[in-house]
Design a protein around this motif. Structure first.
Motif, short mmCIF file in Angstrom:
data_model
loop_
_atom_site.label_atom_id
_atom_site.label_comp_id
_atom_site.label_asym_id
_atom_site.label_seq_id
_atom_site.Cartn_x
_atom_site.Cartn_y
_atom_site.Cartn_z
N VAL A 374 46.95 70.65 60.84
CA VAL A 374 46.61 69.15 61.62
C VAL A 374 45.46 69.30 62.33
CG1 VAL A 374 47.56 67.78 63.15
CG2 VAL A 374 49.24 68.38 61.72
N ILE A 377 42.51 69.27 60.06
CA ILE A 377 42.27 67.75 59.64
C ILE A 377 41.51 67.14 60.59
CG2 ILE A 377 43.42 65.60 58.97
CD1 ILE A 377 45.67 67.36 57.67
N LEU A 378 41.96 66.99 61.89
CA LEU A 378 41.31 66.43 62.86
C LEU A 378 39.64 66.91 63.15
CD1 LEU A 378 44.20 66.47 65.48
CD2 LEU A 378 43.71 64.61 63.95
N ASP A 402 51.03 63.04 64.95
CA ASP A 402 50.02 63.69 63.90
C ASP A 402 49.28 62.64 63.20
OD1 ASP A 402 51.01 66.34 64.65
OD2 ASP A 402 52.16 66.41 63.17
N ILE A 406 45.39 61.46 63.96
CA ILE A 406 44.54 61.52 62.60
C ILE A 406 43.80 60.09 62.67
CG2 ILE A 406 44.50 61.12 60.01
CD1 ILE A 406 46.69 63.20 59.66
#
Length: 1380
Positions: A374, A377-378, A402, A406
């Motif tokens: 996560v 991804i961020l 999450d 995002i």
């Protein structure tokens, strides 16, 4: 089958083929049949069935021979098909012979045939030699690996076969290897289809095709013992797509190896193949080497973390892949972290490793992202600037929190357009829905969000999202969002401390900080106050900034460095138009801080003078000011004066003179502060003055948008959460505006992005003007910490001494790498334990770019990334070096121009001007398309250029640099040399000194030739307009031979330059000389219009009707007659003047004649005015009068009178014939107010008489016709006062009036004008008589006292005139005084 076909015997087939009655295209043989027969399937095809008996088999051989011999069949036959044939060698030999004779056969099909070894060898030999067959199909013929080998060896030599199909023949790995070797050699085969029982057959075949970049379509199938066949590999060159359906691990690795240098595959699809890390390791190399692969699909390939790590490693170097699909694999958060690493940035100074990948998908039921995934991804969504599509499929571990994070990270992402979260279980709940809607509110670039199979979609709540996506796609109305925004007074004011070094500026700033309540200071400012003494002990001095709070007003003190090396920076930091700021000029009363030697008043005046001129020069350059710069003078070290000093009073008087001198340029505060900078009590009044003046300034400057004040807080908050970063990149600022400022937000992806960008830049400039940020458009970032930028960055750059590093080249150049090393070393912090903000936030390469953008240095070769750099600040003066031209031949000409500040007592070229000019002029020359081969050399105050054979020197000169000399030595003519001046050098200089006007003067050529030192050139130039005006003031005959005289120059009695002269034609270009001629023609034309000669008075026009005819034709006005007609002819000829001095001389000769004719008529008119009605009052009064209006210490010539005018003064001309002039020191009579009667009497006279005088002034008749000093005096009268509409080229009202008079044609009109003129003159004379009587000025004595005129009579003709005392003495033999 019997019912459908008409069966015949084999004999019929033989006869038919022999008879050549049929055009057969296809012949099919079916052997091992129950009976032998044949039939014609279509008009062009025949099927032949042959039984197993020997007789029938003999027919088969015979038929092959007959087919080969039949001429018609040879021409038409295209395809041969053999079914169930057990070949004998003789039969194959017959077939071989047939094919050699018939090259039109393109296809051969063998179905369920059997070949013995010698037969397959014969078949291979046949294919090797054949040059006609394009397609061979072998189906169920059991050729095996041996047969495949023979075929492969044959096809290595074959150059015509394009298609090879082998169906259900187990060629095995060995056969496949042989075929792969054939593929490596054969480049004509276009289609290969293999159906084999062994899966491994595909590997060598497709590997060879990929490795050799063959443009060959490949289909490999696999099927065992009649089972359903499945495709293994498919490659279609048309769409460059490679699809692998089934391969083992070794096969996959081999294919990966073949892809390394492949250029034919654009799309690779390996969906569903089980891949391991071994394959991924090979594929990493593919990604690093392959430059053509655009799309890779690795979905459901069971890749784990190790495999994804290899793929991610390949992405770091890959610069071609655009799409990567990894969904359905088995990796965890570690794999996600590595996968997204090349797509992310982890520092403001880091570049994104991979910028070509546009589409990425991952996820799946067995993908466990976890916290690390996560976070990755961020980080990627926040920093990535290339990804357009992102898919996270069927994820079960992402929670709603999450998903919310995002979407929050997407607020500042302007590149992602498509996001898919299909099947993700965490997409649910109101919080997720609200976050998505908020993101779409500030991010209009997202075009589609796929939420299929998510709880949010299943609940029906996703409709709002799709509706908002549709709104973001609409075309927004183009409106100015700033138009209706609220304005308010600014809340921050800047105080600039100006002064030389050791003036006590820093000490004063510290003392002032004690007067502002420390409780009002933010915590960080208090910490800075504690750190500053330590920093000062270990850091060099520079520009410092302190900020205080006074209620709701923010006061920033900008302490400009007093060291001379920092002066070049001051221009960059000067406040712009409308900025809330004022200046304190601080000067010490003592020469040095450690002694008691007082400065004299001249030294203090010189100190203040520099800063006043600096402020005025930069305020003009900054643009039109809403108010004058506010200046306060502060004298420090007053505590050292123990007793009153007369020198102090002299200093105060000197400051008072400066205040008067700069009145209208700056707003001087009347009080001069004398202080002890160390004492808080001594500076308390000054602190109160700062508070009061700041509030006053903030009320007077233009208002700013409320948005600016909001942004100040937004930027402050941004710094607090970004580790107090001092610099903000422009994209980050745009992202901040998009999220935080609705007025600066792009509302739709179809919005006018350029206009929003302009608004954002406008706001950034406003923040720059009010001193909150430093923003230069070209740099690409905003400076939030102004002290850091001015002190650490620019301060270090300007003090940079590359000479000490031993890295400079011959002419002051330094390599980019060496400069970056020096910058890093210079900007490292010398305080243990403290890092440098510069190194943390900017790379050395960024600093080099900054220097290039700010024109602090330039590249020797702009097109070369490794070009050497030159920094003007490191240059040395060329003192002691011999000054001479490199090229000096008798044919050379020498040209010089002296560009001087118009008002050098108030303005000058600031210290930052010339270094900036050195860089700017170089960039201008390099950027010019026709300046190839130009050389460019610099010294500290000198630019040396050679362009197209012209050698140019640009020199800065004068105290504090108030002029620039441009010198040239050239083998070209004067006009071509001056063209370089006018098109390149002078415009470049003027573009950098906006607001400071430079006048152009012509330097003496002898000074240029011998490079006379500047101190001797001070009197050796003439203003260009003055020389042109001098040419206008001489006769036409004298224009070409006019000489300008130069004075001599000596030094201590030693002659330096002798007196001399130069022809004007050698000082002016052809263009300038033509301009003078144009102006002369123009003036003659309008004078002819004003004179308006009647036909009967014109002896040169025998036929008056010709003028009327000319008027009818539109050529000339009839009242122009012969004179105007001649002027018009001159004007027409002027249009074709295109050839240098020879043509100019010819025109001048023509001009002489017409000028003489016009002047003769002008004298007739003026003499008529002087002598009209001699009996009127017996000429007891002069009547050549005019009016002036006194203004301060000068006078303005009045050319028109209206009722209500006040404070006019009547004055008289000396009337001596042909030498009328203004009488110097004439008292005149005052006319307190003009009434309607005076207007009625005087206006007609003023219109006619004053126009004649102004025309005479314009064409210089005083020298041409001997009119003495009339016009020189009038010139002094009107040089800066006369109405411009009357004297500039005859334009405007005067020209219109003159044309109106001239337009009245014919004899009757002329007589009528004469009568009207006499009446106007009588009326004006009567008014004059009455006025002088009222003034008590009627006797000769009174007139002599008031006007300096005496009444005389000419001896020769007895006419009366009033003349001056000088003419009385000079012309005593021609006149007799006649007292009144």
């Amino acid at each position: 089958m019997a019912s459908n076909h008409n069966f015949r015997d084999l004999q019929w087939a033989l006869q038919t083929i022999k008879s050549e009655s049929k055009n057969l295209h296809n012949i099919s043989f079916y052997l091992s049949q129950p009976v032998s027969n044949c039939y014609q399937e279509t008009d062009n095809s025949m099927n032949i069935n042959i039984s197993r008996n020997n007789d029938s088999l003999s027919y088969f051989s015979h038929l092959l021979i007959v087919i080969g011999e039949a001429k018609n069949t040879q021409a038409s036959l295209r395809n041969l098909e053999f079914n169930g044939v057990e070949w004998e060698l003789k039969q194959l030999q017959s077939l071989h012979a047939l094919l050699e004779k018939n090259l039109n056969i393109k296809q051969m099909v063998f179905r369920r045939n059997r070949f013995r070894r010698e037969c397959i060898m014969e078949l291979a030999e046949m294919l090797k030699r054949n040059r006609g067959i394009k397609e061979v199909i072998l189906s169920e013929s059991a050729i095996g690996s041996i047969g495949a080998g023979f075929l492969a060896s044959a096809l290595k030599m074959n150059e015509t076969l394009e298609e090879l199909q082998i169906w259900e023949d187990s060629i095995g790995p060995r056969g496949a290897e042989e075929l792969s070797k054939m593929i490596e050699v054969n480049s004509t085969l276009k289609l290969l289809i293999i159906l084999d029982s062994n899966l491994i057959t595909a590997t060598p075949l497709i590997s060879a095709v990929l490795a050799r970049n063959r443009d060959m379509e490949v289909h490999v199938w696999s099927g065992i013992n009649g089972e359903k066949s499945t495709k293994v590999v498919e490659f279609v060159p048309e769409n460059s797509a490679l699809r692998i359906y089934r391969l083992d691990q070794s096969g996959s690795c081999r294919v990966a190896c073949a892809l390394g240098w492949n250029t034919t595959v654009r799309s690779l699809d390996m969906t569903g193949i089980r891949l391991k890390s071994r394959w991924a390791k090979e594929f990493r190399w593919v990604l690093e080497q392959n430059q053509s692969l655009k799309e890779v699909n690795l979905s459901n390939t069971c890749l784990k973390d190790k495999g994804v790590v290899y793929v991610a490693a390949g992405l770091f170097k890959n610069q071609s892949l655009e799409s990567l699909y990894l969904d359905g694999n088995w990796f965890s958060g570690i794999g996600v972290e590595h996968l997204l690493c090349p797509l992310s940035r982890f520092s403001a100074l880091q570049f994104q490793a991979n910028t070509t990948l546009k589409s990425l998908t991952f996820g799946g039921g067995r993908t466990r992202m976890g916290r690390d995934g996560v976070s990755a991804i961020l980080q990627m969504l926040t920093t990535n600037q290339s990804l357009v599509r992102l898919g996270i499929y069927d994820d079960e571990c992402l929670r709603p929190e999450d998903i919310t994070r995002i979407f929050k990270s997407l607020e500042t992402n302007a590149t992602l357009k498509f996001l898919s979260l299909q099947g993700c279980k965490g997409v649910q709940g109101e919080l997720v829905l609200q976050t998505i809607m908020e993101t779409l509110q500030v991010n209009p670039w997202i075009e589609d969000i796929n939420l299929n199979r998510t709880p949010l979609q299943n609940s029906g709540k996703a409709d709002m999202i799709y509706q908002k996506l549709g709104q973001n796609g609409r075309l927004e109305q183009d409106i100015d969002l700033l138009k209706d925004m609220q304005l308010m007074a600014p809340k921050s004011c800047r105080v600039f401390f100006c002064g030389q070094e050791f003036a006590g500026k820093t000490t004063l700033c510290n003392s002032l900080s004690q007067n502002f309540s420390s409780s009002k200071l933010p915590y960080m400012d208090q910490v800075r106050t504690l750190v500053n003494p330590v920093e000062q002990a270990v850091r060099t001095g520079g520009i410092k900034i302190k900020t205080f709070k006074d209620e709701d007003t923010k006061i920033s003190i900008w302490n400009l460095a007093g060291q001379h090396e920092f002066y070049a920076l001051h221009d960059l930091l000067f406040p712009g138009h409308g900025s809330a700021s004022f200046f304190l000029i601080i000067s010490s009363l003592f020469r040095k801080p450690n002694n008691r030697e007082l400065k004299n008043s001249g030294e203090i005046e010189e100190d203040l003078m520099y800063w006043l001129r600096f402020i005025v020069s930069n305020s003009r350059r900054a643009g039109p000011q809403s108010m004058l710069p506010n200046v306060t003078v502060v004298l420090t070290h007053f505590d050292k004066i123990t007793q009153p000093s007369e020198n102090l009073q002299v200093t105060v008087r000197a400051i008072q003179r400066l205040r008067e001198k700069f009145q209208g340029f700056v707003e001087f505060y009347p009080t001069v502060f004398t202080i002890d900078a160390r004492s808080t009590g001594s500076v308390s009044k000054l602190a109160h003055h700062l508070r009061k003046t700041s509030k006053t300034i903030l009320q007077r400057v233009p208002q700013v948008y409320e948005l600016c004040n909001d942004l100040i807080q937004i930027l402050s908050d941004w710094r607090s959460v970004n580790y107090n970063r001092p610099a903000l990149k422009w994209k980050e600022f745009c992202d901040l505006c998009q999220v935080k400022v609705s007025a600066l937000r792009i509302r739709s992806r179809h919005d006018n992005v350029e206009k929003v960008e302009i608004r954002r830049r406008g706001v950034a400039k406003s923040l720059h003007h009010i001193g909150e940020v430093i923003f230069f458009e070209d740099l690409g970032f905003l400076i939030l910490d102004c002290e850091w930028f001015c002190g650490e960055v620019l301060g270090q750059l300007i003090k940079l001494d590359v000479r000490k590093q031993g890295s400079t080249e011959k002419n002051g150049f330094v390599s980019r790498k060496d400069l970056e090393k020096i910058l890093k070393a210079s900007l490292q912090s010398y305080i243990p334990g403290m890092g440098s903000k510069v190194i943390e936030n900017l790379e050395a390469s960024d600093l080099v770019k900054m220097m290039l953008k700010l024109e602090l240095c330039y590249e020797q070769d702009p097109g070369d990334p490794n070009s050497l750099l030159l920094i003007p600040s490191v240059l040395e003066e060329g003192r002691g070096r011999s000054q001479r031209w490199q090229l000096s031949t008798p044919s050379c000409i020498y040209v010089g121009r002296h560009l001087e500040c118009v008002d050098s007592s108030h303005m000058f070229l600031t210290p930052g001007f010339f270094p900036r000019l050195q860089v700017h002029l170089h960039n201008k020359i390099v950027g010019s398309m026709n300046q190839h081969g130009a050389t460019y050399n610099l010294e500290k105050y000198l630019i040396s250029i050679t362009i197209n054979g012209v050698h140019v020197r640009v020199e800065l000169g004068g105290q504090l640099g108030y002029y620039i000399d441009v010198l040239a030595c050239s083998t070209k003519n004067l006009t071509e040399t001056l063209k370089l001046y006018k098109e390149l050098i002078i415009p470049t200089i003027q573009s950098l000194c906006q607001g400071v006007t430079l006048t152009e003067n012509i330097l003496r050529p002898e000074c240029v030739k011998h490079l006379t030192p500047p101190r001797y050139r001070k009197t050796q130039f003439v203003p260009l307009p003055q020389l042109k005006q001098a040419l206008l003031s001489v006769t036409a005959d004298g224009m070409y031979d006019y000489q300008h005289t130069w004075s001599s120059v000596s030094d201590g009695g030693k002659p330096i330059l002798g007196a001399g002269f130069d022809y004007a034609r050698d000082l002016l270009s052809d263009d300038d000389f033509r301009e003078v001629l144009h102006r002369r023609y123009h003036d003659l034309y309008h004078l002819a219009v004003e004179l308006a000669i009647t036909p009967e008075n014109n002896p040169d026009d025998p036929d008056p009707n010709s003028a009327v005819a000319d008027e009818a034709d539109g050529a000339v006005e009839p009242t122009f007659a012969g004179i105007a007609k001649g002027v018009e002819a001159v004007l027409q000829r002027l249009k074709i003047i295109e050839q240098e001095i020879r043509d100019l001389k010819q025109e001048i000769q023509g001009l002489r004649y017409y000028e003489h004719r016009l002047l003769t008529e002008l004298h007739r008119k003026v003499n008529y005015l002087v002598n009209y009605n001699v009996q009127l009052e017996e000429r007891k009064l002069p009547h050549m009068f005019y009016f002036v209006k006194p203004e301060n210490y000068s006078r303005r010539l009045v050319t028109n009178i209206i009722s209500g005018m006040t404070s006019l003064r009547l004055q008289m001309l000396c009337e001596y014939r042909r030498e009328m002039h203004v009488v110097e020191d004439q008292i005149g009579c005052d006319l307190m107010q003009v009434d309607n009667t005076a207007v009625k009497c005087l206006v007609p006279h003023m219109k006619k008489f004053m126009k004649l005088l102004t025309f005479a002034l314009k064409i210089g008749v005083h020298l041409a016709a001997g009119m003495g000093e009339m016009i020189p005096d009038l010139s002094r009268e009107v040089a800066h006062l006369v109405d411009s509409s009357l004297l500039t080229g005859g334009a405007g009202a005067m020209a219109a009036g003159a044309m109106g008079v001239a337009a009245i044609g014919g004899m009757q009109g002329a007589r009528q004008r004469g009568a009207d003129f006499q009446q106007d003159l009588r009326t004006a004379q009567q008014w004059l008589v009455d006025f002088l009587k009222d003034q008590g000025c009627t006797t000769g004595r009174q007139i002599a006292e008031k006007f300096g005129l005496w009444r005389v009579r000419y001896i020769d003709d007895g006419q009366i005139a009033w003349i001056c005392k000088r003419h009385m003495q000079l012309r005593e033999n021609e006149v007799i005084e006649v007292p009144v």
